[in-house]
Design an enzyme around this catalytic site. Structure first.
Site, PDB file in Angstrom:
ATOM      1  N   TYR A   1       5.691  48.946  44.338  1.00  0.00           N
ATOM      2  CA  TYR A   1       5.460  47.620  43.761  1.00  0.00           C
ATOM      3  C   TYR A   1       6.728  46.767  43.844  1.00  0.00           C
ATOM      4  CZ  TYR A   1       4.134  44.079  40.302  1.00  0.00           C
ATOM      5  OH  TYR A   1       3.860  42.894  39.665  1.00  0.00           O
TER       6      TYR A   1
ATOM      7  N   LYS B   1       7.207  43.228  45.868  1.00  0.00           N
ATOM      8  CA  LYS B   1       7.573  42.007  45.143  1.00  0.00           C
ATOM      9  C   LYS B   1       8.937  41.487  45.597  1.00  0.00           C
ATOM     10  CE  LYS B   1       3.927  41.208  42.731  1.00  0.00           C
ATOM     11  NZ  LYS B   1       3.153  39.976  42.941  1.00  0.00           N
TER      12      LYS B   1
ATOM     13  N   SER C   1       8.047  39.196  40.433  1.00  0.00           N
ATOM     14  CA  SER C   1       8.066  40.010  39.219  1.00  0.00           C
ATOM     15  C   SER C   1       9.510  40.263  38.818  1.00  0.00           C
ATOM     16  CB  SER C   1       7.369  41.344  39.497  1.00  0.00           C
ATOM     17  OG  SER C   1       7.582  42.247  38.442  1.00  0.00           O
TER      18      SER C   1
END
Length: 184
Positions: A158, A162, A145
Protein backbone atom coordinates in the site's frame (compact mmCIF):
# COMPACT_ATOMS: atom_id res chain seq x y z
CA UNK A 1 -28.92 21.55 -0.68
CA UNK A 2 -26.43 24.45 -0.69
CA UNK A 3 -25.19 25.27 -4.18
CA UNK A 4 -21.58 26.46 -4.36
CA UNK A 5 -21.20 28.79 -7.36
CA UNK A 6 -17.67 27.58 -8.14
CA UNK A 7 -18.88 23.99 -8.47
CA UNK A 8 -22.38 24.51 -9.84
CA UNK A 9 -22.66 22.97 -13.29
CA UNK A 10 -19.28 21.28 -13.17
CA UNK A 11 -18.83 17.64 -14.13
CA UNK A 12 -16.67 15.68 -11.70
CA UNK A 13 -15.65 12.05 -12.10
CA UNK A 14 -14.89 10.28 -8.80
CA UNK A 15 -13.34 6.81 -8.80
CA UNK A 16 -13.97 4.47 -5.92
CA UNK A 17 -17.20 6.40 -5.26
CA UNK A 18 -19.37 3.39 -4.49
CA UNK A 19 -18.53 3.53 -0.77
CA UNK A 20 -16.32 5.07 1.89
CA UNK A 21 -14.45 8.28 1.23
CA UNK A 22 -15.40 8.29 -2.46
CA UNK A 23 -19.09 8.10 -1.55
CA UNK A 24 -18.69 10.96 0.95
CA UNK A 25 -16.97 13.14 -1.66
CA UNK A 26 -19.65 12.33 -4.23
CA UNK A 27 -22.46 13.31 -1.86
CA UNK A 28 -20.74 16.52 -0.75
CA UNK A 29 -19.79 17.70 -4.25
CA UNK A 30 -23.22 16.83 -5.65
CA UNK A 31 -24.66 18.90 -2.81
CA UNK A 32 -22.57 21.81 -4.08
CA UNK A 33 -24.23 21.60 -7.49
CA UNK A 34 -21.79 19.46 -9.46
CA UNK A 35 -22.83 16.57 -11.70
CA UNK A 36 -21.02 13.54 -10.32
CA UNK A 37 -19.81 10.58 -12.33
CA UNK A 38 -19.91 7.83 -9.70
CA UNK A 39 -17.26 5.30 -10.76
CA UNK A 40 -16.70 2.04 -8.93
CA UNK A 41 -16.03 -1.59 -9.81
CA UNK A 42 -19.12 -2.41 -7.71
CA UNK A 43 -22.12 -1.62 -9.94
CA UNK A 44 -24.57 -1.91 -7.03
CA UNK A 45 -22.50 0.61 -5.06
CA UNK A 46 -22.58 3.03 -8.01
CA UNK A 47 -26.36 2.71 -8.27
CA UNK A 48 -26.86 3.16 -4.52
CA UNK A 49 -24.75 6.33 -4.32
CA UNK A 50 -26.37 7.74 -7.47
CA UNK A 51 -29.82 7.11 -5.98
CA UNK A 52 -28.76 8.74 -2.71
CA UNK A 53 -27.56 11.83 -4.60
CA UNK A 54 -30.79 11.99 -6.63
CA UNK A 55 -32.90 11.66 -3.45
CA UNK A 56 -31.06 14.67 -2.03
CA UNK A 57 -31.80 16.71 -5.17
CA UNK A 58 -28.41 16.32 -6.83
CA UNK A 59 -27.31 14.98 -10.19
CA UNK A 60 -25.19 11.89 -10.73
CA UNK A 61 -24.46 9.16 -13.22
CA UNK A 62 -23.77 5.57 -12.16
CA UNK A 63 -20.68 4.54 -14.13
CA UNK A 64 -19.51 1.08 -13.10
CA UNK A 65 -15.96 0.45 -14.29
CA UNK A 66 -12.64 -1.05 -13.29
CA UNK A 67 -10.20 1.88 -13.20
CA UNK A 68 -7.32 -0.52 -13.85
CA UNK A 69 -8.64 -0.73 -17.41
CA UNK A 70 -7.70 2.34 -19.44
CA UNK A 71 -10.42 1.69 -22.02
CA UNK A 72 -13.11 1.25 -19.33
CA UNK A 73 -12.15 4.47 -17.57
CA UNK A 74 -11.97 6.41 -20.84
CA UNK A 75 -15.41 5.08 -21.78
CA UNK A 76 -17.12 6.19 -18.56
CA UNK A 77 -15.31 9.55 -18.69
CA UNK A 78 -16.75 10.09 -22.17
CA UNK A 79 -20.23 9.28 -20.86
CA UNK A 80 -19.86 11.79 -18.02
CA UNK A 81 -18.46 14.45 -20.34
CA UNK A 82 -21.32 13.93 -22.79
CA UNK A 83 -23.79 15.12 -20.15
CA UNK A 84 -22.36 18.66 -20.08
CA UNK A 85 -19.93 18.76 -22.98
CA UNK A 86 -16.84 18.57 -20.79
CA UNK A 87 -15.17 17.05 -17.77
CA UNK A 88 -14.05 19.60 -15.19
CA UNK A 89 -12.35 17.41 -12.61
CA UNK A 90 -11.29 13.87 -11.82
CA UNK A 91 -10.77 12.58 -8.30
CA UNK A 92 -8.63 9.45 -8.43
CA UNK A 93 -9.74 7.82 -5.21
CA UNK A 94 -10.07 4.12 -6.08
CA UNK A 95 -7.66 1.76 -4.33
CA UNK A 96 -7.45 -1.81 -3.16
CA UNK A 97 -6.78 -1.54 0.56
CA UNK A 98 -4.82 -4.50 1.84
CA UNK A 99 -2.71 -4.37 4.99
CA UNK A 100 -0.62 -7.46 5.58
CA UNK A 101 2.90 -8.40 6.59
CA UNK A 102 5.38 -7.83 3.78
CA UNK A 103 6.18 -11.53 3.52
CA UNK A 104 2.51 -12.31 2.77
CA UNK A 105 2.18 -9.95 -0.22
CA UNK A 106 1.53 -11.96 -3.38
CA UNK A 107 2.23 -11.06 -6.99
CA UNK A 108 -1.50 -10.95 -7.65
CA UNK A 109 -2.20 -8.55 -4.78
CA UNK A 110 0.66 -6.22 -5.65
CA UNK A 111 -0.22 -6.23 -9.35
CA UNK A 112 -3.86 -5.42 -8.60
CA UNK A 113 -2.94 -2.65 -6.15
CA UNK A 114 -0.58 -1.09 -8.70
CA UNK A 115 -3.15 -1.41 -11.49
CA UNK A 116 -5.84 0.36 -9.47
CA UNK A 117 -3.72 2.92 -7.61
CA UNK A 118 -1.01 3.88 -10.09
CA UNK A 119 -2.44 2.97 -13.48
CA UNK A 120 -5.93 4.13 -12.49
CA UNK A 121 -4.56 7.55 -11.48
CA UNK A 122 -2.73 7.91 -14.79
CA UNK A 123 -5.80 6.80 -16.77
CA UNK A 124 -7.92 9.28 -14.78
CA UNK A 125 -5.54 12.09 -15.75
CA UNK A 126 -5.74 11.03 -19.38
CA UNK A 127 -9.53 10.96 -19.17
CA UNK A 128 -9.62 14.56 -17.94
CA UNK A 129 -7.16 15.66 -20.60
CA UNK A 130 -9.37 14.10 -23.30
CA UNK A 131 -12.53 15.92 -22.15
CA UNK A 132 -11.65 19.16 -20.38
CA UNK A 133 -12.31 22.63 -21.80
CA UNK A 134 -8.92 24.36 -22.19
CA UNK A 135 -10.60 27.75 -21.78
CA UNK A 136 -11.98 26.73 -18.37
CA UNK A 137 -9.10 24.57 -17.19
CA UNK A 138 -9.51 21.48 -15.08
CA UNK A 139 -8.48 19.75 -11.89
CA UNK A 140 -7.13 16.36 -10.90
CA UNK A 141 -7.03 15.18 -7.31
CA UNK A 142 -5.02 12.06 -6.54
CA UNK A 143 -5.61 10.49 -3.16
CA UNK A 144 -2.32 9.69 -1.44
CA UNK A 145 -1.86 8.77 2.23
CA UNK A 146 0.19 9.68 5.30
CA UNK A 147 1.99 6.36 4.77
CA UNK A 148 4.15 8.07 2.14
CA UNK A 149 5.83 10.15 4.85
CA UNK A 150 6.35 7.53 7.54
CA UNK A 151 6.74 3.78 7.54
CA UNK A 152 3.95 1.77 9.11
CA UNK A 153 4.07 -2.00 9.66
CA UNK A 154 2.07 -4.21 7.31
CA UNK A 155 1.73 -1.53 4.63
CA UNK A 156 4.61 -2.33 2.25
CA UNK A 157 2.50 -2.73 -0.90
CA UNK A 158 0.00 0.00 0.00
CA UNK A 159 2.78 2.45 0.92
CA UNK A 160 4.69 1.74 -2.28
CA UNK A 161 1.61 2.39 -4.41
CA UNK A 162 0.65 5.57 -2.54
CA UNK A 163 4.27 6.79 -2.78
CA UNK A 164 4.11 6.30 -6.53
CA UNK A 165 0.80 8.19 -6.65
CA UNK A 166 2.36 11.09 -4.71
CA UNK A 167 5.27 11.24 -7.17
CA UNK A 168 2.92 10.94 -10.15
CA UNK A 169 0.95 13.89 -8.78
CA UNK A 170 4.06 16.11 -8.79
CA UNK A 171 4.95 15.07 -12.34
CA UNK A 172 1.41 15.64 -13.61
CA UNK A 173 1.29 19.06 -11.94
CA UNK A 174 4.47 20.08 -13.76
CA UNK A 175 3.29 18.67 -17.07
CA UNK A 176 -0.37 19.70 -17.04
CA UNK A 177 -0.15 23.01 -15.17
CA UNK A 178 0.77 24.92 -18.35
CA UNK A 179 -2.43 23.49 -19.92
CA UNK A 180 -4.56 25.03 -17.15
CA UNK A 181 -5.00 21.79 -15.22
CA UNK A 182 -4.38 21.88 -11.46
CA UNK A 183 -3.11 18.62 -9.98
CA UNK A 184 -3.16 18.03 -6.23
Amino acid sequence: MAITPALSGQTILITGAGRGLGRSMALKLAGCGALIGVVDVDAAGCEAVTAEIAAAGGAALALPADVASRSALMEVAALAAAATGRLDAVINNAMLLRYEPMENVTEETLSRMCAIGINGSLWGAQALLAHYDPARGGAIINMASPVVNRGFPNTAAYSAVKGAVATLTKVLAAELGPKGIRVN
